[in-house]
Design an enzyme around this catalytic site. Structure first.
Site, PDB file in Angstrom:
ATOM      1  N   GLY A  94      41.066  29.350  24.066  1.00 54.03           N
ATOM      2  CA  GLY A  94      40.424  28.812  25.262  1.00 54.03           C
ATOM      3  C   GLY A  94      39.518  27.645  24.921  1.00 54.03           C
ATOM      4  O   GLY A  94      39.486  27.163  23.779  1.00 54.03           O
ATOM      5  N   GLY A 140      43.993  29.959  28.212  1.00 52.64           N
ATOM      6  CA  GLY A 140      43.965  29.175  26.972  1.00 52.64           C
ATOM      7  C   GLY A 140      45.303  28.495  26.740  1.00 52.64           C
ATOM      8  O   GLY A 140      46.298  28.817  27.395  1.00 52.64           O
ATOM      9  N   ASP A 195      46.868  40.869  24.182  1.00 52.51           N
ATOM     10  CA  ASP A 195      45.994  41.071  25.344  1.00 52.51           C
ATOM     11  C   ASP A 195      44.930  42.099  24.941  1.00 52.51           C
ATOM     12  O   ASP A 195      45.283  43.220  24.523  1.00 52.51           O
ATOM     13  CB  ASP A 195      46.862  41.584  26.512  1.00 52.51           C
ATOM     14  N   ARG A 254      35.047  51.158  14.021  1.00 55.10           N
ATOM     15  CA  ARG A 254      35.919  51.713  12.988  1.00 55.10           C
ATOM     16  C   ARG A 254      35.776  50.970  11.665  1.00 55.10           C
ATOM     17  O   ARG A 254      35.724  51.579  10.594  1.00 55.10           O
ATOM     18  CB  ARG A 254      37.376  51.661  13.458  1.00 55.10           C
ATOM     19  N   TYR A 294      34.034  39.348  37.900  1.00 53.11           N
ATOM     20  CA  TYR A 294      33.537  38.681  36.693  1.00 53.11           C
ATOM     21  C   TYR A 294      32.105  39.151  36.371  1.00 53.11           C
ATOM     22  O   TYR A 294      31.836  39.632  35.268  1.00 53.11           O
ATOM     23  CB  TYR A 294      33.557  37.173  36.934  1.00 53.11           C
ATOM     24  N   TYR A 316      27.294  51.563  22.644  1.00 55.03           N
ATOM     25  CA  TYR A 316      27.898  51.677  21.302  1.00 55.03           C
ATOM     26  C   TYR A 316      26.821  51.562  20.224  1.00 55.03           C
ATOM     27  O   TYR A 316      26.891  52.220  19.187  1.00 55.03           O
ATOM     28  CB  TYR A 316      28.993  50.613  21.099  1.00 55.03           C
ATOM     29  N   GLN A 353      24.813  54.951  20.484  1.00 55.66           N
ATOM     30  CA  GLN A 353      25.613  56.137  20.150  1.00 55.66           C
ATOM     31  C   GLN A 353      26.228  56.052  18.756  1.00 55.66           C
ATOM     32  O   GLN A 353      26.338  57.062  18.063  1.00 55.66           O
ATOM     33  CB  GLN A 353      26.747  56.258  21.185  1.00 55.66           C
ATOM     34  N   ARG A 403      36.445  24.145  37.309  1.00 57.70           N
ATOM     35  CA  ARG A 403      34.997  24.083  37.086  1.00 57.70           C
ATOM     36  C   ARG A 403      34.481  22.686  37.399  1.00 57.70           C
ATOM     37  O   ARG A 403      35.216  21.704  37.377  1.00 57.70           O
ATOM     38  CB  ARG A 403      34.657  24.507  35.657  1.00 57.70           C
TER      39      ARG A 403
HETATM   40  P1  NAD Z   1      38.599  29.875  28.926  1.00 60.49           P
HETATM   41  O1  NAD Z   1      39.254  30.384  30.152  1.00 60.49           O
HETATM   42  O2  NAD Z   1      38.947  28.499  28.468  1.00 60.49           O
HETATM   43  O3  NAD Z   1      38.849  30.857  27.699  1.00 60.49           O
HETATM   44  C1  NAD Z   1      39.084  32.234  27.843  1.00 60.49           C
HETATM   45  C2  NAD Z   1      40.199  32.609  26.898  1.00 60.49           C
HETATM   46  O4  NAD Z   1      40.436  34.027  26.983  1.00 60.49           O
HETATM   47  C3  NAD Z   1      41.533  31.928  27.245  1.00 60.49           C
HETATM   48  O5  NAD Z   1      42.105  31.385  26.084  1.00 60.49           O
HETATM   49  C4  NAD Z   1      42.375  33.054  27.825  1.00 60.49           C
HETATM   50  O6  NAD Z   1      43.761  32.843  27.663  1.00 60.49           O
HETATM   51  C5  NAD Z   1      41.845  34.244  27.053  1.00 60.49           C
HETATM   52  N1  NAD Z   1      42.062  35.532  27.714  1.00 60.49           N
HETATM   53  C6  NAD Z   1      41.835  35.846  29.008  1.00 60.49           C
HETATM   54  N2  NAD Z   1      42.150  37.129  29.245  1.00 60.49           N
HETATM   55  C7  NAD Z   1      42.587  37.643  28.053  1.00 60.49           C
HETATM   56  C8  NAD Z   1      43.067  38.917  27.655  1.00 60.49           C
HETATM   57  N3  NAD Z   1      43.139  39.946  28.515  1.00 60.49           N
HETATM   58  N4  NAD Z   1      43.432  39.075  26.348  1.00 60.49           N
HETATM   59  C9  NAD Z   1      43.380  38.056  25.465  1.00 60.49           C
HETATM   60  N5  NAD Z   1      42.929  36.819  25.803  1.00 60.49           N
HETATM   61  C10 NAD Z   1      42.539  36.626  27.090  1.00 60.49           C
HETATM   62  O7  NAD Z   1      37.029  30.008  29.148  1.00 60.49           O
HETATM   63  P2  NAD Z   1      35.809  29.586  28.221  1.00 60.49           P
HETATM   64  O8  NAD Z   1      34.958  28.666  28.996  1.00 60.49           O
HETATM   65  O9  NAD Z   1      36.283  29.177  26.880  1.00 60.49           O
HETATM   66  O10 NAD Z   1      35.013  30.969  28.129  1.00 60.49           O
HETATM   67  C11 NAD Z   1      35.045  31.776  26.970  1.00 60.49           C
HETATM   68  C12 NAD Z   1      34.085  32.932  27.140  1.00 60.49           C
HETATM   69  O11 NAD Z   1      32.755  32.452  27.369  1.00 60.49           O
HETATM   70  C13 NAD Z   1      34.430  33.832  28.336  1.00 60.49           C
HETATM   71  O12 NAD Z   1      34.215  35.173  27.967  1.00 60.49           O
HETATM   72  C14 NAD Z   1      33.429  33.414  29.394  1.00 60.49           C
HETATM   73  O13 NAD Z   1      33.136  34.465  30.271  1.00 60.49           O
HETATM   74  C15 NAD Z   1      32.224  33.021  28.544  1.00 60.49           C
HETATM   75  N6  NAD Z   1      31.387  32.049  29.271  1.00 60.49           N
HETATM   76  C16 NAD Z   1      31.770  30.742  29.374  1.00 60.49           C
HETATM   77  C17 NAD Z   1      30.967  29.862  30.084  1.00 60.49           C
HETATM   78  C18 NAD Z   1      31.306  28.395  30.215  1.00 60.49           C
HETATM   79  O14 NAD Z   1      30.582  27.664  30.892  1.00 60.49           O
HETATM   80  N7  NAD Z   1      32.343  27.895  29.588  1.00 60.49           N
HETATM   81  C19 NAD Z   1      29.784  30.322  30.689  1.00 60.49           C
HETATM   82  C20 NAD Z   1      29.455  31.669  30.582  1.00 60.49           C
HETATM   83  C21 NAD Z   1      30.249  32.524  29.840  1.00 60.49           C
HETATM   84  N1  UDP Z   2      31.468  22.773  42.562  1.00 62.92           N
HETATM   85  C1  UDP Z   2      31.661  21.660  43.373  1.00 62.92           C
HETATM   86  N2  UDP Z   2      32.867  21.027  43.333  1.00 62.92           N
HETATM   87  C2  UDP Z   2      33.873  21.440  42.507  1.00 62.92           C
HETATM   88  C3  UDP Z   2      33.676  22.566  41.673  1.00 62.92           C
HETATM   89  C4  UDP Z   2      32.456  23.225  41.729  1.00 62.92           C
HETATM   90  O1  UDP Z   2      30.763  21.244  44.112  1.00 62.92           O
HETATM   91  O2  UDP Z   2      34.934  20.790  42.503  1.00 62.92           O
HETATM   92  C5  UDP Z   2      30.164  23.458  42.573  1.00 62.92           C
HETATM   93  C6  UDP Z   2      30.242  24.971  42.774  1.00 62.92           C
HETATM   94  O3  UDP Z   2      30.238  25.297  44.152  1.00 62.92           O
HETATM   95  C7  UDP Z   2      28.999  25.426  42.056  1.00 62.92           C
HETATM   96  C8  UDP Z   2      28.821  24.421  40.922  1.00 62.92           C
HETATM   97  O4  UDP Z   2      29.586  23.279  41.290  1.00 62.92           O
HETATM   98  O5  UDP Z   2      27.879  25.355  42.903  1.00 62.92           O
HETATM   99  C9  UDP Z   2      29.311  24.943  39.567  1.00 62.92           C
HETATM  100  O6  UDP Z   2      30.611  25.453  39.748  1.00 62.92           O
HETATM  101  P1  UDP Z   2      31.502  26.003  38.547  1.00 62.92           P
HETATM  102  O7  UDP Z   2      32.730  26.564  39.184  1.00 62.92           O
HETATM  103  O8  UDP Z   2      31.666  24.962  37.516  1.00 62.92           O
HETATM  104  O9  UDP Z   2      30.661  27.163  37.871  1.00 62.92           O
HETATM  105  P2  UDP Z   2      29.689  28.317  38.390  1.00 62.92           P
HETATM  106  O10 UDP Z   2      28.373  27.941  37.824  1.00 62.92           O
HETATM  107  O11 UDP Z   2      29.661  28.347  39.885  1.00 62.92           O
HETATM  108  O12 UDP Z   2      30.271  29.544  37.814  1.00 62.92           O
END
Ligand code: NAD
Ligand code: UDP
Length: 317
Positions: A15, A41, A61, A109, A148, A162, A165, A189
């Site tokens: 990802g 990803g 997965d 483990r 989420y 975890y 425990q 996003r």
């Molecule tokens: P992303 O969607 O690009 O990456 C998520 C990855 O997880 C992808 O590659 C997807 O294919 C994989 N995935 C999803 N479900 C899966 C499953 N069941 N088994 C195996 N792989 C799986 O998003 P990201 O921005 O890279 O986010 C990564 C992590 O960071 C996430 O856990 C997200 O909640 C957390 N996070 C990201 C942000 C951000 O702004 N980017 C903010 C807060 C938290």
């Molecule tokens: N947003 C927007 N236009 C877009 C996508 C998002 O105005 O095309 C706004 C959305 O409503 C939120 C903020 O931008 O208030 C951030 O959105 P994002 O989906 O990036 O992440 P969030 O912080 O909401 O999880």
């Protein structure tokens, strides 16, 4: 093999954030196992790492058990964009909850350290601002974002249970909005949407009036924060906020992107999605004191690098 080389499992490694983490930990000389089901990803994100003998990619997965031997686990698997995590909300909750149980079971483990990528979404639509880690949040438990938010909250519960425990060595990072190269161009996003719209000179869609705020962290800073947290002793569990405290309204973000891309795009309004938080900004006092960490990349610099990435991507398409 150097004594410092660690075997590191990164779930969600293909990802956006995961691929940067793989790259950085590989460059530091570690042995990386990237696990991903490629839901959001892409193989393109890790294609440049595949030739390295210390890098291995496995399609898997995390809602199913995994049996491997590693020293550290970064659990990032979970779609992060509202559009993607709401596409199959049941699977989103399963990924966070069952994925956490499977990865914690593995950590228990084999005695590995395990870091959970939690989120600012555990604070919901916050009534305390900026958000410190001891704020318990304001989450709608059955709204469209709940799969989420509540999945991530339950994962935090599991991590602490975890530890209590089974004495599992846990770390929890609460990640705030992060952006940079390798965000998916269609992931919905705000930063990627606005940049793609601006580069195509299309209308830029502000949801609501654009007065809602966010604080955007550049991916390199975020990765640095995660690695520092993993390196702490077993007494440090978090949760720790990792994000950039420079807060701006979404409208101001759109204006910066239009200026930096010299775009002809106009700003237009679309309905605000349900439960969209009105304000969000991390209190990073804990990260500063405990990890000696704070973000170094200013918004305009990070946006320029991200714009350059999307510019190349759109030209190649
Ligand atoms: P992303 O969607 O690009 O990456 C998520 C990855 O997880 C992808 O590659 C997807 O294919 C994989 N995935 C999803 N479900 C899966 C499953 N069941 N088994 C195996 N792989 C799986 O998003 P990201 O921005 O890279 O986010 C990564 C992590 O960071 C996430 O856990 C997200 O909640 C957390 N996070 C990201 C942000 C951000 O702004 N980017 C903010 C807060 C938290
Ligand atoms: N947003 C927007 N236009 C877009 C996508 C998002 O105005 O095309 C706004 C959305 O409503 C939120 C903020 O931008 O208030 C951030 O959105 P994002 O989906 O990036 O992440 P969030 O912080 O909401 O999880």
């Amino acid at each position: 093999m150097p004594l410092t080389r660690k075997r590191i499992l990164i779930t969600g490694g293909a990802g956006f954030l995961g691929s940067h983490l793989c790259e950085r930990l590989l460059a530091e000389g570690n042995d990386i196992l990237c696990v991903d089901n490629y839901f959001t990803g892409r193989k393109d994100n890790i294609a440049h790492l595949l030739g390295n003998k210390n890098f291995e990619a496995l399609r898997h997965d995390v809602t199913f058990p995994l049996y491997v031997e590693v020293d550290e686990i970064y659990n990032l698997a979970c779609p992060a964009s509202p559009v993607h995590y709401q596409f199959d909300p049941v699977q989103t909750t399963k990924t966070s909850v069952i994925g956490a149980i499977n990865m914690l079971g593995l950590a228990k483990r084999i005695g590995a350290k395990i870091l959970q990528s939690s989120t600012s979404e555990v604070y919901g639509d916050p009534t305390v601002h900026p958000q410190p880690e001891d704020y318990r949040g304001n989450v709608n438990p059955f709204g469209p974002r709940a799969c989420y938010d509540e999945g991530k909250r339950c994962a935090e519960t599991l991590f602490f249970d975890y530890r209590r425990q089974h004495k599992t060595r846990i770390k929890i990072a609460r990640i705030f909005n992060t952006y940079g190269p390798r965000m998916h161009p269609n992931d919905g996003r705000v930063v990627s949407n606005f940049i793609v719209q601006a580069l195509r000179n299309k209308d830029i869609a502000l949801y609501g009036d654009g007065s809602q705020t966010r604080a955007f962290c550049y991916v390199d800073d975020l990765v640095d924060g995660l690695i520092r947290l993993m390196a702490t002793g077993d007494d440090v569990t978090g949760p720790v906020n990792i994000g950039n405290p420079h807060e701006i309204p979404v409208r101001a973000l759109a204006e910066r992107i239009v200026a930096l891309t010299h775009s002809a795009s106009r700003l237009v309004h679309r309905p605000l999605p349900q439960d969209d938080p009105m304000q969000r900004c991390p209190d990073i006092t804990l990260a500063r004191t405990m990890l000696g960490w704070e973000p170094a990349v200013a918004l305009d610099d990070g946006l320029r690098r991200t714009i350059a990435y999307f510019d190349d991507l759109l030209r190649a398409a």
